[in-house]
Design an enzyme around this catalytic site. Structure first.
Site, PDB file in Angstrom:
ATOM      1  N   ASP A  24     -69.070 164.825 -59.042  1.00  0.00           N
ATOM      2  CA  ASP A  24     -70.331 164.337 -59.632  1.00  0.00           C
ATOM      3  C   ASP A  24     -70.489 162.822 -59.684  1.00  0.00           C
ATOM      4  O   ASP A  24     -70.988 162.268 -60.674  1.00  0.00           O
ATOM      5  CB  ASP A  24     -70.498 164.913 -61.046  1.00  0.00           C
ATOM      6  N   GLU A  72     -73.640 167.877 -59.790  1.00  0.00           N
ATOM      7  CA  GLU A  72     -74.235 168.724 -60.827  1.00  0.00           C
ATOM      8  C   GLU A  72     -75.748 168.635 -60.706  1.00  0.00           C
ATOM      9  O   GLU A  72     -76.311 167.536 -60.629  1.00  0.00           O
ATOM     10  CB  GLU A  72     -73.809 168.257 -62.226  1.00  0.00           C
ATOM     11  N   LYS A 129     -73.434 172.394 -57.885  1.00  0.00           N
ATOM     12  CA  LYS A 129     -73.037 173.273 -58.991  1.00  0.00           C
ATOM     13  C   LYS A 129     -74.032 173.152 -60.142  1.00  0.00           C
ATOM     14  O   LYS A 129     -74.446 172.044 -60.489  1.00  0.00           O
ATOM     15  CB  LYS A 129     -71.618 172.924 -59.453  1.00  0.00           C
ATOM     16  N   LYS A 132     -70.937 172.654 -65.531  1.00  0.00           N
ATOM     17  CA  LYS A 132     -70.007 171.542 -65.655  1.00  0.00           C
ATOM     18  C   LYS A 132     -68.781 171.788 -64.769  1.00  0.00           C
ATOM     19  O   LYS A 132     -68.271 170.875 -64.145  1.00  0.00           O
ATOM     20  CB  LYS A 132     -69.577 171.352 -67.115  1.00  0.00           C
ATOM     21  N   VAL A 157     -66.474 162.051 -62.400  1.00  0.00           N
ATOM     22  CA  VAL A 157     -66.994 161.837 -63.763  1.00  0.00           C
ATOM     23  C   VAL A 157     -67.646 163.115 -64.281  1.00  0.00           C
ATOM     24  O   VAL A 157     -68.116 163.938 -63.498  1.00  0.00           O
ATOM     25  CB  VAL A 157     -68.022 160.690 -63.768  1.00  0.00           C
ATOM     26  N   THR A 158     -67.700 163.240 -65.617  1.00  0.00           N
ATOM     27  CA  THR A 158     -66.996 162.443 -66.585  1.00  0.00           C
ATOM     28  C   THR A 158     -65.700 163.154 -66.971  1.00  0.00           C
ATOM     29  O   THR A 158     -65.595 164.371 -66.906  1.00  0.00           O
ATOM     30  CB  THR A 158     -67.835 162.205 -67.879  1.00  0.00           C
ATOM     31  N   CYS A 162     -67.177 167.241 -66.914  1.00  0.00           N
ATOM     32  CA  CYS A 162     -67.062 168.008 -65.671  1.00  0.00           C
ATOM     33  C   CYS A 162     -65.667 167.972 -65.070  1.00  0.00           C
ATOM     34  O   CYS A 162     -65.243 168.950 -64.440  1.00  0.00           O
ATOM     35  CB  CYS A 162     -68.121 167.546 -64.672  1.00  0.00           C
TER      36      CYS A 162
HETATM   37  N1  TIU Z   1     -70.623 165.529 -64.464  1.00  0.00           N
HETATM   38  C1  TIU Z   1     -70.628 165.560 -65.788  1.00  0.00           C
HETATM   39  O1  TIU Z   1     -69.632 165.277 -66.442  1.00  0.00           O
HETATM   40  N2  TIU Z   1     -71.822 165.897 -66.392  1.00  0.00           N
HETATM   41  C2  TIU Z   1     -72.169 165.473 -67.645  1.00  0.00           C
HETATM   42  O2  TIU Z   1     -73.210 165.862 -68.167  1.00  0.00           O
HETATM   43  N3  TIU Z   1     -71.323 164.606 -68.257  1.00  0.00           N
HETATM   44  C3  TIU Z   1     -71.513 163.960 -69.451  1.00  0.00           C
HETATM   45  O3  TIU Z   1     -70.562 163.315 -69.909  1.00  0.00           O
HETATM   46  N4  TIU Z   1     -72.676 164.010 -70.049  1.00  0.00           N
END
Ligand code: TIU
Length: 221
Positions: A24, A72, A129, A132, A157-158, A162
């Site tokens: 992501d 995502e 996807k 998460k 991330v994060t 995810c």
């Molecule tokens: N990719 C991912 O971690 N999606 C999130 O929404 N992360 C947040 O930390 N919000």
């Protein structure tokens, strides 16, 4: 077999059965002015991962090893976004609403795509996807089966959202996961710190934690 200095102990992996997973690294999360920043988050906490990750990807590609990128996001009609996810967060800053880089986290929008510095090369796998975790409602398991993958190097991330969800899913599916501290990022420094500790605690309850230079050195030996 390459061995990386890691927590809670050395991580040995066979490159021929190891995939690099990049989670992501999307403009919506990383770009100044984008969705993540508009929620009050400090995107520099995520952007510090771009440079080491680019170097790792170059080395990984140079060794001829597979990279799997994830994004995502949701279909434009939001039919794959459960109300429980859609209705969360501040109104007007929800998934599907107009943002600085197009509709937030909608497939095909500029903000949904991966940052310029880490764009997939033609032929590399991109897993879209809706959740998460990268395994939920995707064909990632089948993709990894075809590659003969047993170990994952996990980045992106994060860290606590995810990356953690994916590492937990992968761990339950029998993959050995090495998470790279300099290539994963959280908007919250304390979550970054504790998120990494949680993975390696209890003898590596979900996996191992190391940093990218040691992986680069291991595959170039
Ligand atoms: N990719 C991912 O971690 N999606 C999130 O929404 N992360 C947040 O930390 N919000």
């Amino acid at each position: 077999m390459p061995i990386v200095d890691a927590q809670p102990g050395p991580f040995a992996f066979d490159p021929d059965s190891t995939a690099l997973v990049v989670i992501d690294m999307q403009r919506d999360f990383l770009m100044p002015g984008g969705f993540g920043e508009s929620l009050g988050n400090d995107v520099s906490q995520l952007r510090r991962t771009i440079e080491p990750l680019a170097a790792l990807m170059t080395a990984w590609r140079g060794a001829g090893l597979p990279i799997i990128h994830t994004r995502e996001g949701h279909l434009p009609d939001l039919s794959d976004c459960p109300p429980a996810k859609l209705n969360r967060g501040a109104p007007s800053m929800r998934i599907g609403d107009p943002g600085a880089f197009g509709r937030i986290l909608i497939r095909g929008e500029y903000g949904h795509d991966i940052v310029d510095e880490l764009q997939p090369l033609p032929g590399e796998t991109v897993v879209d996807k809706p959740g998460k975790g990268a395994f939920y409602a995707t064909d990632l398991s089948e993709i990894l089966d075809k590659l003969g993958t047993k170990s994952l190097i996990v980045t992106g991330v994060t860290t606590e959202v995810c990356v953690h969800t994916t590492v937990r899913e992968a761990n339950d599916r029998g993959y050995e996961c090495l998470v790279l501290a300099d290539c994963v990022g959280s908007y919250f420094p304390e979550f970054q710190h504790v998120g990494l500790k949680m993975i390696a605690a209890q003898g590596g309850i979900f996996g191992w934690v190391a940093s990218s230079p040691s992986v680069i050195a291991a595959i170039q030996e």
